[in-house]
Design a protein around this motif. Structure first.
Motif, PDB file in Angstrom:
ATOM      1  N   ASN A  16       0.479  -1.349  -0.091  1.00 28.65           N
ATOM      2  CA  ASN A  16       0.233   0.119   0.227  1.00 28.65           C
ATOM      3  C   ASN A  16       0.921   1.407  -0.044  1.00 28.65           C
ATOM      4  OD1 ASN A  16       1.188  -0.038   2.444  1.00 28.65           O
ATOM      5  ND2 ASN A  16      -0.813   0.102   3.576  1.00 28.65           N
ATOM      6  N   THR A  17       2.319   1.363  -0.556  1.00 30.05           N
ATOM      7  CA  THR A  17       2.806   2.940  -0.850  1.00 30.05           C
ATOM      8  C   THR A  17       1.888   3.797  -1.665  1.00 30.05           C
ATOM      9  OG1 THR A  17       3.072   1.557  -3.089  1.00 30.05           O
ATOM     10  CG2 THR A  17       5.212   1.446  -0.909  1.00 30.05           C
ATOM     11  N   LYS A  18       2.064   4.736  -1.529  1.00 29.92           N
ATOM     12  CA  LYS A  18       1.268   5.903  -2.253  1.00 29.92           C
ATOM     13  C   LYS A  18       1.465   5.968  -3.682  1.00 29.92           C
ATOM     14  CE  LYS A  18       1.137   9.570   1.413  1.00 29.92           C
ATOM     15  NZ  LYS A  18       2.361   9.612   2.489  1.00 29.92           N
ATOM     16  N   SER A  19       2.958   5.586  -3.950  1.00 24.37           N
ATOM     17  CA  SER A  19       3.554   5.865  -5.800  1.00 24.37           C
ATOM     18  C   SER A  19       3.788   4.197  -6.233  1.00 24.37           C
ATOM     19  CB  SER A  19       4.582   6.305  -5.411  1.00 24.37           C
ATOM     20  OG  SER A  19       5.558   6.415  -5.085  1.00 24.37           O
ATOM     21  N   LYS A  20       4.069   3.783  -6.422  1.00 29.40           N
ATOM     22  CA  LYS A  20       4.724   2.752  -7.994  1.00 29.40           C
ATOM     23  C   LYS A  20       5.502   2.359  -7.454  1.00 29.40           C
ATOM     24  CE  LYS A  20       1.131   2.795 -11.250  1.00 29.40           C
ATOM     25  NZ  LYS A  20       0.453   2.333 -12.840  1.00 29.40           N
ATOM     26  N   MET A  21       6.225   1.049  -8.109  1.00 27.84           N
ATOM     27  CA  MET A  21       7.236   0.929  -7.159  1.00 27.84           C
ATOM     28  C   MET A  21       8.931   1.216  -8.069  1.00 27.84           C
ATOM     29  SD  MET A  21       8.857  -1.567  -5.712  1.00 27.84           S
ATOM     30  CE  MET A  21      10.773  -1.137  -5.953  1.00 27.84           C
ATOM     31  N   PHE A  22       8.228   1.984  -9.954  1.00 25.83           N
ATOM     32  CA  PHE A  22       9.231   2.112  -9.582  1.00 25.83           C
ATOM     33  C   PHE A  22       8.865   4.000 -11.116  1.00 25.83           C
ATOM     34  CE2 PHE A  22      10.007  -2.133 -10.534  1.00 25.83           C
ATOM     35  CZ  PHE A  22      11.277  -2.022  -9.388  1.00 25.83           C
ATOM     36  N   CYS A  23       7.789   4.290 -10.061  1.00 23.13           N
ATOM     37  CA  CYS A  23       7.721   5.676 -11.087  1.00 23.13           C
ATOM     38  C   CYS A  23       6.696   6.474 -10.055  1.00 23.13           C
ATOM     39  CB  CYS A  23       7.074   5.944 -12.722  1.00 23.13           C
ATOM     40  SG  CYS A  23       5.606   4.472 -12.390  1.00 23.13           S
ATOM     41  N   SER A  24       6.736   7.347 -10.119  1.00 22.84           N
ATOM     42  CA  SER A  24       5.878   7.755  -8.646  1.00 22.84           C
ATOM     43  C   SER A  24       4.875   8.706  -9.448  1.00 22.84           C
ATOM     44  CB  SER A  24       6.364   9.258  -9.156  1.00 22.84           C
ATOM     45  OG  SER A  24       6.439  10.663 -10.586  1.00 22.84           O
ATOM     46  N   CYS A  25       3.648   7.524 -10.347  1.00 15.80           N
ATOM     47  CA  CYS A  25       2.396   7.362 -10.521  1.00 15.80           C
ATOM     48  C   CYS A  25       2.113   7.337  -9.199  1.00 15.80           C
ATOM     49  CB  CYS A  25       2.078   6.327 -11.562  1.00 15.80           C
ATOM     50  SG  CYS A  25       2.256   6.567 -13.423  1.00 15.80           S
ATOM     51  N   LYS A  26       0.525   7.215  -8.346  1.00 16.60           N
ATOM     52  CA  LYS A  26       0.018   7.299  -7.594  1.00 16.60           C
ATOM     53  C   LYS A  26      -0.354   5.836  -7.848  1.00 16.60           C
ATOM     54  CE  LYS A  26      -4.465   8.454  -4.940  1.00 16.60           C
ATOM     55  NZ  LYS A  26      -5.043   9.654  -5.514  1.00 16.60           N
ATOM     56  N   ASN A  27      -0.369   4.897  -6.529  1.00 18.61           N
ATOM     57  CA  ASN A  27      -0.812   3.801  -6.555  1.00 18.61           C
ATOM     58  C   ASN A  27      -2.592   3.763  -6.073  1.00 18.61           C
ATOM     59  OD1 ASN A  27      -1.597   0.982  -5.905  1.00 18.61           O
ATOM     60  ND2 ASN A  27      -0.004   0.497  -3.921  1.00 18.61           N
ATOM     61  N   ASP A  28      -3.408   3.804  -6.847  1.00 20.86           N
ATOM     62  CA  ASP A  28      -4.897   3.436  -5.979  1.00 20.86           C
ATOM     63  C   ASP A  28      -5.268   2.387  -6.783  1.00 20.86           C
ATOM     64  OD1 ASP A  28      -7.313   4.621  -5.314  1.00 20.86           O
ATOM     65  OD2 ASP A  28      -7.494   5.971  -6.596  1.00 20.86           O
ATOM     66  N   PRO A  29      -5.798   1.479  -5.869  1.00 21.18           N
ATOM     67  CA  PRO A  29      -6.534  -0.075  -6.097  1.00 21.18           C
ATOM     68  C   PRO A  29      -8.101   0.691  -6.972  1.00 21.18           C
ATOM     69  CG  PRO A  29      -5.588  -0.209  -4.249  1.00 21.18           C
ATOM     70  CD  PRO A  29      -5.257   1.560  -4.359  1.00 21.18           C
ATOM     71  N   ASN A  30      -8.448   1.516  -6.259  1.00 24.02           N
ATOM     72  CA  ASN A  30      -9.980   2.189  -5.866  1.00 24.02           C
ATOM     73  C   ASN A  30      -9.709   2.866  -7.642  1.00 24.02           C
ATOM     74  OD1 ASN A  30     -10.816   0.596  -3.272  1.00 24.02           O
ATOM     75  ND2 ASN A  30      -9.868   2.493  -3.179  1.00 24.02           N
ATOM     76  N   GLU A  31      -9.138   3.650  -8.194  1.00 25.95           N
ATOM     77  CA  GLU A  31      -9.554   3.681  -9.360  1.00 25.95           C
ATOM     78  C   GLU A  31      -9.920   3.661 -10.623  1.00 25.95           C
ATOM     79  OE1 GLU A  31      -8.222   7.550 -10.431  1.00 25.95           O
ATOM     80  OE2 GLU A  31      -9.700   6.886 -11.457  1.00 25.95           O
TER      81      GLU A  31
END
Ligand code: ADP
Ligand code: ZN
Ligand code: MG
Length: 483
Positions: A16-31
């Motif tokens: 549940n990190t704020k951003s993805k693993m190798f870029c700064s895109c948002k990690n949002d499973p609810n998008e």
């Protein structure tokens, strides 16, 4: 001789990190908007380079420490090559021979299961196959999200054990705050490997994927054990393959023959430097691990004297257990003579009301702030009123509903509704006399030996006082007055 089932699990959890693993895109499973959280890196545009998310690395190390793993001082990323539309680079950045964590274990229901490794990789996008269409769509919102993979030793021997193990892992992920680990949302995915054998030598294993609940994990394993035994008993052999689970038919079906490691052409990821961790770095992460579920189980038993069943209800709902503890600490304050038995009694009362009544009223809804607005202070006050016999248990039920609906203070609500328990004998005798006068028939019945008739009169008195009379006292007075 009986067939012995052998089971090993491979469990993926999205961190549940704020951003993805190798870029700064948002990690949002609810998008919900497709291809909304994407960039040049996670869609693999030419010339882009990955940068590792340190938070994700820390979360995997934290998980490894909680699961008694050895943390590798030197670790690295590798490329796992395969072609699929949902994996834009044509390879997945994963870890091969130097995972972050190795060689751990977890004990569940006194069964020790070895943990072979935990590594970090990136998730794939998701393919969508519209009904009846001759094309597929792909959504890259999930592509590049930090994904942790945990592999167990083949130490599990039944569907039930596998289910319990996976459930405990989910709980640990949540306690550690590394993953929300919802199976339904695909945030946690369990793949099972199963073989059966009559001898010490393991049989050929079959892998089952796409199991979307703990129950299905258990069912699929139990089905597969039976299927393999039947095959062997009829002289056939088990094929090493990947199978899926058919939800309606409740059976596994063949998907494809399994690829092996050499098919993936693993090699070290050249765009990311190898990682090395100091002792201090690992110690610091260790110090951030708070209480784990197994520790909480022990503490709830010792500190509050709760039985195993109640303890478990709290432990599996972290916020619920924290709420209970706040209430319990208030209880400690009002019982000033520090009578341990008295305190444990009141705490038990609080636990019973929370588990039976509150959860009952919530009716399956999760215990969280939005659904239960009563503050722990007000709830403790409520328990105090019951414990000190200021209100009857009947009033307690009405009061609780009122507190949940209004979020109000229990003493104010009791005051407003005139719900205080009537203890005064004079006052109660007045009501009882009235009931006796108005109901000559049951009184006569009682006197001529029908002892059950007193129940009717008792009910009348309780109704007349809207449940506020002390029932014990009413019974005593009623019996005396009928004499
Ligand atoms: P593969 O190379 O096919 O991925 P691994 O050795 O990496 O196989 O093991 C994958 C998972 O299968 C692990 O959880 C492991 O414990 C389990 N496993 C290995 N051999 C067996 C077997 N014979 N029966 C059941 N599970 C097994
Ligand atoms: Zn991106
Ligand atoms: Mg493997």
């Amino acid at each position: 001789m009986e067939y012995k089932p052998t089971i090993g699990l491979e469990i993926h959890a999205e961190l549940n990190t704020k951003s993805k693993m190798f870029c700064s895109c948002k990690n949002d499973p609810n998008e919900k908007r497709p291809n909304f959280n994407i960039c040049e890196v996670c869609t693999a545009q030419p010339g882009t380079l990955p940068v590792a998310n340190e938070e994700a690395i820390k979360k995997v190390i934290k998980t490894g420490l909680a699961l008694n793993c050895k943390i590798l001082k030197e670790s690295k990323f590798d490329r796992k090559n395969y072609f699929y539309p949902d994996i834009p680079k044509g390879y997945q950045i994963s870890q091969y021979d130097k995972p972050l964590c190795e060689n751990g274990h977890l004990v569940v229901n006194s069964k020790k299961v070895g943990i072979t490794r935990i590594h970090l990789e990136e998730d794939t996008g998701s393919s969508i196959h519209p009904d009846g269409a001759d094309y597929s769509l792909v959504n890259y919102n999930r592509a590049g999200v930090a994904l942790m993979e945990l592999v167990t030793e083949p130490d599990i021997s039944s569907g039930q054990e596998a289910k319990s193990f996976a459930e405990e892992l989910q709980l640990i992920f949540r306690y550690l705050g590394v993953s929300d680990a919802d199976m339904e949302k695909g945030l946690m995915r369990v793949e099972v490997n199963i073989s059966v054998s009559k001898t010490k030598k393991f049989g050929t294993k079959v892998e089952i994927k796409n199991l979307n609940s703990f129950k299905v994990v258990q069912k699929a394993i139990d089905f597969e054990i039976e299927r393999q035994i039947k095959l062997l008993e009829s002289g056939q052999s088990v094929v090493q393959e990947t199978r899926g689970w058919h939800d309606k038919k409740e059976e596994t079906f063949s998907q494809r023959e399994k690829e092996s490691a050499h098919d993936y052409r693993y090699f070290p990821e050249p765009d990311l430097p190898p990682m090395s961790f100091s002792e201090d770095y690992i110690e610091k992460i260790k110090s951030e691990i708070l209480e784990l579920p197994s520790e909480k189980r022990g503490r709830f038993k010792n500190e509050y004297g709760l039985d195993e069943k109640s303890t478990e209800v709290f432990v599996v709902q972290k916020y619920f257990s924290e709420y209970f503890e706040k209430v319990a600490s208030e209880v400690d304050e009002w019982i000033d003579q520090k009578d341990d038995k008295e305190i444990k009694g009141a705490i038990k009362l609080a636990s019973n009301y929370l588990i039976s009544d509150v959860l009952g009223i919530l009716g399956g809804k999760e215990f969280k702030e939005e659904n239960f607005k009563v503050t722990p202070e007000n709830f403790a006050e409520f328990i105090k009123m019951i414990h000190q016999r200021e209100i009857s248990s009947k009033v307690a039920k009405m009061l609780l509903v009122e507190m949940i609906n209004t979020g109000g203070d229990p003493s104010a609500i009791v005051e407003e509704n005139n719900w205080k328990q009537i203890e005064d004998s004079g006052e109660l005798e007045k009501v009882i006399q009235e009931v006796i006068n108005k109901n000559p028939k049951p009184v006569q019945d009682y006197k001529s030996g029908n002892k059950n008739a007193i129940q009717f009169l008792f009910g009348k008195v309780m109704a007349q006082t809207r449940g506020t009379a002390n029932p014990q006292k009413v019974r005593e007075l009623l019996e005396n007055m009928l004499k």
